[in-house]
Write a protein that holds these residues in place. Sequence first.
Motif, short mmCIF file in Angstrom:
data_model
loop_
_atom_site.label_atom_id
_atom_site.label_comp_id
_atom_site.label_asym_id
_atom_site.label_seq_id
_atom_site.Cartn_x
_atom_site.Cartn_y
_atom_site.Cartn_z
N SER A 96 -17.05 31.10 -4.69
CA SER A 96 -17.38 29.89 -3.93
C SER A 96 -16.20 28.92 -3.90
O SER A 96 -16.17 28.01 -3.05
N LEU A 97 -15.22 29.12 -4.77
CA LEU A 97 -14.03 28.25 -4.75
C LEU A 97 -13.24 28.39 -3.46
O LEU A 97 -12.42 27.53 -3.14
N ALA A 98 -13.51 29.42 -2.69
CA ALA A 98 -12.86 29.57 -1.39
C ALA A 98 -13.22 28.40 -0.48
O ALA A 98 -12.47 28.06 0.43
N ASP A 99 -14.36 27.74 -0.74
CA ASP A 99 -14.77 26.58 0.05
C ASP A 99 -14.04 25.31 -0.39
O ASP A 99 -14.11 24.29 0.29
N VAL A 100 -13.36 25.37 -1.55
CA VAL A 100 -12.80 24.16 -2.17
C VAL A 100 -11.28 24.15 -2.19
O VAL A 100 -10.66 23.14 -1.90
N VAL A 101 -10.69 25.27 -2.55
CA VAL A 101 -9.25 25.34 -2.75
C VAL A 101 -8.63 26.18 -1.64
O VAL A 101 -8.92 27.36 -1.52
N GLY A 102 -7.79 25.54 -0.83
CA GLY A 102 -7.09 26.27 0.22
C GLY A 102 -5.76 26.78 -0.27
O GLY A 102 -5.29 26.42 -1.35
N ALA A 103 -5.13 27.61 0.50
CA ALA A 103 -3.84 28.20 0.12
C ALA A 103 -2.79 27.13 -0.15
O ALA A 103 -1.89 27.33 -0.96
N ASP A 104 -2.91 25.98 0.50
CA ASP A 104 -1.93 24.91 0.29
C ASP A 104 -2.31 24.01 -0.89
O ASP A 104 -1.55 23.11 -1.25
N GLY A 105 -3.47 24.26 -1.53
CA GLY A 105 -3.92 23.41 -2.62
C GLY A 105 -3.77 24.02 -3.99
O GLY A 105 -4.39 23.58 -4.94
N VAL A 106 -2.93 25.04 -4.12
CA VAL A 106 -2.80 25.74 -5.39
C VAL A 106 -2.30 24.82 -6.49
O VAL A 106 -2.82 24.83 -7.61
N ASP A 107 -1.33 23.97 -6.21
CA ASP A 107 -0.78 23.09 -7.24
C ASP A 107 -1.83 22.15 -7.82
O ASP A 107 -1.75 21.76 -8.97
N SER A 108 -2.83 21.79 -7.04
CA SER A 108 -3.85 20.87 -7.53
C SER A 108 -4.89 21.56 -8.39
O SER A 108 -5.81 20.93 -8.88
N ALA A 109 -4.75 22.86 -8.59
CA ALA A 109 -5.73 23.58 -9.40
C ALA A 109 -5.59 23.27 -10.89
O ALA A 109 -6.48 23.58 -11.66
N PHE A 110 -4.50 22.68 -11.30
CA PHE A 110 -4.31 22.32 -12.69
C PHE A 110 -4.23 20.80 -12.82
O PHE A 110 -3.43 20.17 -12.16
N ASP A 111 -5.06 20.23 -13.68
CA ASP A 111 -5.02 18.79 -13.90
C ASP A 111 -5.18 18.52 -15.38
O ASP A 111 -6.28 18.40 -15.89
N GLU A 112 -4.06 18.47 -16.07
CA GLU A 112 -4.06 18.23 -17.51
C GLU A 112 -4.64 16.86 -17.84
O GLU A 112 -5.17 16.64 -18.92
N GLY A 113 -4.55 15.93 -16.91
CA GLY A 113 -5.01 14.57 -17.15
C GLY A 113 -6.48 14.50 -17.50
O GLY A 113 -6.90 13.66 -18.30
N VAL A 114 -7.29 15.37 -16.92
CA VAL A 114 -8.72 15.37 -17.23
C VAL A 114 -8.93 15.82 -18.68
O VAL A 114 -9.76 15.27 -19.39
N LEU A 115 -8.14 16.79 -19.11
CA LEU A 115 -8.25 17.26 -20.50
C LEU A 115 -7.89 16.16 -21.49
O LEU A 115 -8.47 16.07 -22.57
N ASP A 116 -6.93 15.34 -21.14
CA ASP A 116 -6.42 14.31 -22.04
C ASP A 116 -7.05 12.94 -21.83
O ASP A 116 -6.67 11.98 -22.51
N ALA A 117 -8.00 12.82 -20.93
CA ALA A 117 -8.56 11.51 -20.60
C ALA A 117 -9.14 10.79 -21.81
O ALA A 117 -8.87 9.60 -22.02
N ALA A 118 -9.91 11.48 -22.62
CA ALA A 118 -10.51 10.83 -23.79
C ALA A 118 -9.44 10.42 -24.80
O ALA A 118 -9.50 9.34 -25.39
N TRP A 119 -8.43 11.30 -24.97
CA TRP A 119 -7.32 10.96 -25.89
C TRP A 119 -6.61 9.70 -25.41
O TRP A 119 -6.32 8.80 -26.19
N THR A 120 -6.33 9.64 -24.12
CA THR A 120 -5.61 8.50 -23.55
C THR A 120 -6.43 7.22 -23.69
O THR A 120 -5.91 6.17 -24.11
N ALA A 121 -7.71 7.29 -23.36
CA ALA A 121 -8.57 6.11 -23.44
C ALA A 121 -8.76 5.66 -24.89
O ALA A 121 -8.70 4.46 -25.18
N TYR A 122 -8.95 6.60 -25.79
CA TYR A 122 -9.16 6.25 -27.20
C TYR A 122 -7.93 5.56 -27.78
O TYR A 122 -8.04 4.56 -28.47
N ARG A 123 -6.76 6.10 -27.45
CA ARG A 123 -5.51 5.49 -27.94
C ARG A 123 -5.35 4.08 -27.36
O ARG A 123 -4.93 3.17 -28.07
N ALA A 124 -5.70 3.90 -26.09
CA ALA A 124 -5.59 2.57 -25.48
C ALA A 124 -6.55 1.58 -26.15
O ALA A 124 -6.21 0.41 -26.31
N LEU A 125 -7.72 2.05 -26.52
CA LEU A 125 -8.72 1.18 -27.14
C LEU A 125 -8.43 0.86 -28.61
O LEU A 125 -8.70 -0.23 -29.08
#
Length: 165
Positions: A96-125
């Motif tokens: 079903s990802l064929a409906d979401v990720v096009g051939a030109d969107g491969v680079d956006s398939a990785f987003d480390e920022g989401v993995l680190d969001a809690a770490w970043t927010a906790y450190r800021a707080l």
Amino acid sequence: MDDEQYWALVERAREADPGDVSGSVVGVLRGLSPAEVVAADLAFRRISATGCTWALWGAAHLITGGCSDEGFDCFRGQLVALGREVFENAVADPDSLADVVGADGVDSAFDEGVLDAAWTAYRALTGEDLPMRQGVRYPALGEGWDFGDDAEMRARYPRLAAVFL
């Protein structure tokens, strides 16, 4: 924080800035207490773990042209950032990802920022690192196969293969 509350947090972040969901998640998390950020991190990891299957990993491999362990973590993080519907559809049917990720969107398939969001927010707080993480139970991956076998990949992911093979 339960899974429903985490998905509501992701939706708030998506509405705030659809172009930078990971940054928006950090912003939403910074509005919580440190204890709530820890709970949000656990909810994120619990949700992300449900996507840890060979079927989804194979799709990630096909979309990205190869996918390491760390890359697969990032891939699942990006799927969470794309919202509950996309994530749950991808877990149920990776093609079903064929409906979401096009051939030109491969680079956006990785987003480390989401993995680190809690770490970043906790450190800021708090000015400190996020406390040691509790374990999350991962499902059995299931039986694997050779992601380099184009015929197998076409059979498993006909729609994605039409774009990426």
